[in-house]
Design a protein around this motif. Structure first.
Motif, PDB file in Angstrom:
ATOM      1  N   GLU A  16       0.818  -1.205   0.000  1.00 14.34           N
ATOM      2  CA  GLU A  16       0.000   0.000   0.000  1.00 14.34           C
ATOM      3  C   GLU A  16       0.859   1.265   0.000  1.00 14.34           C
ATOM      4  OE1 GLU A  16      -3.286  -0.114  -0.184  1.00 14.34           O
ATOM      5  OE2 GLU A  16      -3.474  -2.293   0.034  1.00 14.34           O
ATOM      6  N   LEU A  17       1.841   1.329   0.889  1.00 13.18           N
ATOM      7  CA  LEU A  17       2.613   2.558   1.042  1.00 13.18           C
ATOM      8  C   LEU A  17       3.756   2.663   0.049  1.00 13.18           C
ATOM      9  CD1 LEU A  17       2.770   2.846   4.937  1.00 13.18           C
ATOM     10  CD2 LEU A  17       1.086   3.774   3.352  1.00 13.18           C
TER      11      LEU A  17
ATOM     12  N   ARG B  78       3.121  13.559  -2.585  1.00 13.18           N
ATOM     13  CA  ARG B  78       2.266  12.436  -2.187  1.00 13.18           C
ATOM     14  C   ARG B  78       3.090  11.161  -2.018  1.00 13.18           C
ATOM     15  NH1 ARG B  78      -1.674  13.494  -7.030  1.00 13.18           N
ATOM     16  NH2 ARG B  78      -2.640  11.485  -6.548  1.00 13.18           N
TER      17      ARG B  78
ATOM     18  N   THR C  47       2.636   2.292  -3.814  1.00 12.48           N
ATOM     19  CA  THR C  47       1.913   3.481  -4.259  1.00 12.48           C
ATOM     20  C   THR C  47       2.823   4.699  -4.289  1.00 12.48           C
ATOM     21  OG1 THR C  47      -0.145   2.610  -3.338  1.00 12.48           O
ATOM     22  CG2 THR C  47      -0.078   4.957  -3.814  1.00 12.48           C
ATOM     23  N   GLY C  48       3.700   4.811  -3.291  1.00 13.88           N
ATOM     24  CA  GLY C  48       4.619   5.939  -3.259  1.00 13.88           C
ATOM     25  C   GLY C  48       5.554   5.970  -4.448  1.00 13.88           C
TER      26      GLY C  48
ATOM     27  N   GLN D  22      -3.296  15.009   0.527  1.00 13.50           N
ATOM     28  CA  GLN D  22      -3.336  14.372  -0.785  1.00 13.50           C
ATOM     29  C   GLN D  22      -4.055  15.240  -1.806  1.00 13.50           C
ATOM     30  OE1 GLN D  22      -1.494  12.100  -1.689  1.00 13.50           O
ATOM     31  NE2 GLN D  22      -2.479  10.264  -2.473  1.00 13.50           N
TER      32      GLN D  22
ATOM     33  N   ASN E 233       3.702   9.042   1.606  1.00 17.45           N
ATOM     34  CA  ASN E 233       3.625   7.588   1.762  1.00 17.45           C
ATOM     35  C   ASN E 233       4.930   7.031   2.322  1.00 17.45           C
ATOM     36  OD1 ASN E 233       1.121   7.861   0.409  1.00 17.45           O
ATOM     37  ND2 ASN E 233       1.372   5.873  -0.544  1.00 17.45           N
TER      38      ASN E 233
ATOM     39  N   ILE F  21      -5.081   9.507   2.782  1.00 18.70           N
ATOM     40  CA  ILE F  21      -4.357   9.690   1.527  1.00 18.70           C
ATOM     41  C   ILE F  21      -4.924   8.771   0.447  1.00 18.70           C
ATOM     42  CG2 ILE F  21      -2.135   9.276   0.391  1.00 18.70           C
ATOM     43  CD1 ILE F  21      -0.803  10.260   2.992  1.00 18.70           C
ATOM     44  N   GLY F  22      -5.144   7.503   0.803  1.00 22.97           N
ATOM     45  CA  GLY F  22      -5.673   6.548  -0.169  1.00 22.97           C
ATOM     46  C   GLY F  22      -7.068   6.908  -0.641  1.00 22.97           C
TER      47      GLY F  22
ATOM     48  N   ASP G 161      -6.956   9.787  -2.983  1.00 21.70           N
ATOM     49  CA  ASP G 161      -6.337   9.409  -4.255  1.00 21.70           C
ATOM     50  C   ASP G 161      -7.321   8.723  -5.195  1.00 21.70           C
ATOM     51  OD1 ASP G 161      -4.015   9.476  -5.826  1.00 21.70           O
ATOM     52  OD2 ASP G 161      -3.596   7.372  -5.399  1.00 21.70           O
TER      53      ASP G 161
ATOM     54  N   VAL H 109      -2.466   7.834   6.285  1.00 25.82           N
ATOM     55  CA  VAL H 109      -2.374   7.093   5.029  1.00 25.82           C
ATOM     56  C   VAL H 109      -3.754   6.618   4.564  1.00 25.82           C
ATOM     57  CG1 VAL H 109      -1.466   4.986   3.974  1.00 25.82           C
ATOM     58  CG2 VAL H 109       0.006   6.437   5.344  1.00 25.82           C
TER      59      VAL H 109
END
Length: 232
Positions: A50-51, A183, A54-55, A175, A187, A112-113, A116, A109
């Motif tokens: 996930e982090l 972004r 995606t980062g 985000q 992450n 953030i997701g 996004d 986070v």
């Protein structure tokens, strides 16, 4: 934003659940260790799928690397301050502060997701919910032993849960206004902070309490979170 607040509240609610459980009864150390192991494995999967992934996709390697370093250093310094406080305070307050320190990047986070456009990460949600429980249980138990009132304990943990849920909104807003590199760095920051927390406290405590079975619980947690991540 309402969706982010809702899921943030769901994730943070385990802090209150754990506090209630801690003031109601004593818990077997091995069981707490197994829960910690499961949560650690789930967080490893969330950090990986996930982090970090995606980062890298959003901001590239440099942004994630800078974020990783910043998150690790900030958490390390704050955690050292908590350790010094813990040496002179056995009432469970250090665990409470640790839960706040862990919870803010985790829940940011989530926001953030959602911002996004990918919706809530079930893998990260499960990891946060499970990893919060033993911290809250342990701290509430220590506070009860130090003769803190039940009302004070529950009120304090409710305040921590509210602050952690609010971090979801902060992540959502960041985000919304940040560029792709920022972004990716955000992450990375969360990943770095969580990795230091995992290696420095969560995994050693799980092994101390549950022995080698903590490793099996961690594998199960990793499998569940990875499966949820890929299913999403």
């Amino acid at each position: 934003m309402l969706e982010a607040l809702l899921w943030g509240a769901v994730a943070a609610s385990s802090l209150i659940v754990g506090a209630v459980a801690g003031v109601l009864r004593d818990w077997n150390a091995r069981l707490v260790g197994l829960v910690l192991g499961f949560g650690a494995g789930a967080l490893v999967a969330s950090i990986s799928f996930e982090l970090a992934e995606t980062g890298f996709r959003l901001g590239g390697a440099v942004a994630v690397a800078v974020g990783l370093a910043a998150g690790a250093i900030v958490f390390y310094i704050a955690d050292r301050a908590i350790d010094r406080k813990e040496a002179s305070n056995a009432s469970g307050l250090s665990l409470l502060l640790g839960a706040l320190l862990d919870g803010i990047p985790e829940q940011a986070v989530l926001g953030i997701g959602i911002a996004d456009g990918h919706g809530v990460s079930l893998a990260l949600l499960v990891a946060i919910f499970v990893s919060n429980l033993p911290e809250a249980i342990g701290s509430a138990t220590d506070m009860r032993s130090a003769r803190r009132s039940t009302g004070w304990i529950l009120l304090t943990w409710t305040a921590i849960a509210i602050l952690c849920a609010a971090a979801t909104i902060v992540g959502y807003q960041l985000q919304e206004i940040a560029g792709a590199q920022w972004r990716g760095g955000i992450n990375g920051f969360a990943a770095g902070a969580l990795l230091v927390m995992l290696v420095g406290s969560m995994i050693p405590e799980a092994t101390q309490k549950a022995g080698e079975k903590a490793g099996l619980a961690a594998v199960l947690g990793f499998a569940v979170a990875a499966g949820l991540s890929f299913a999403a």
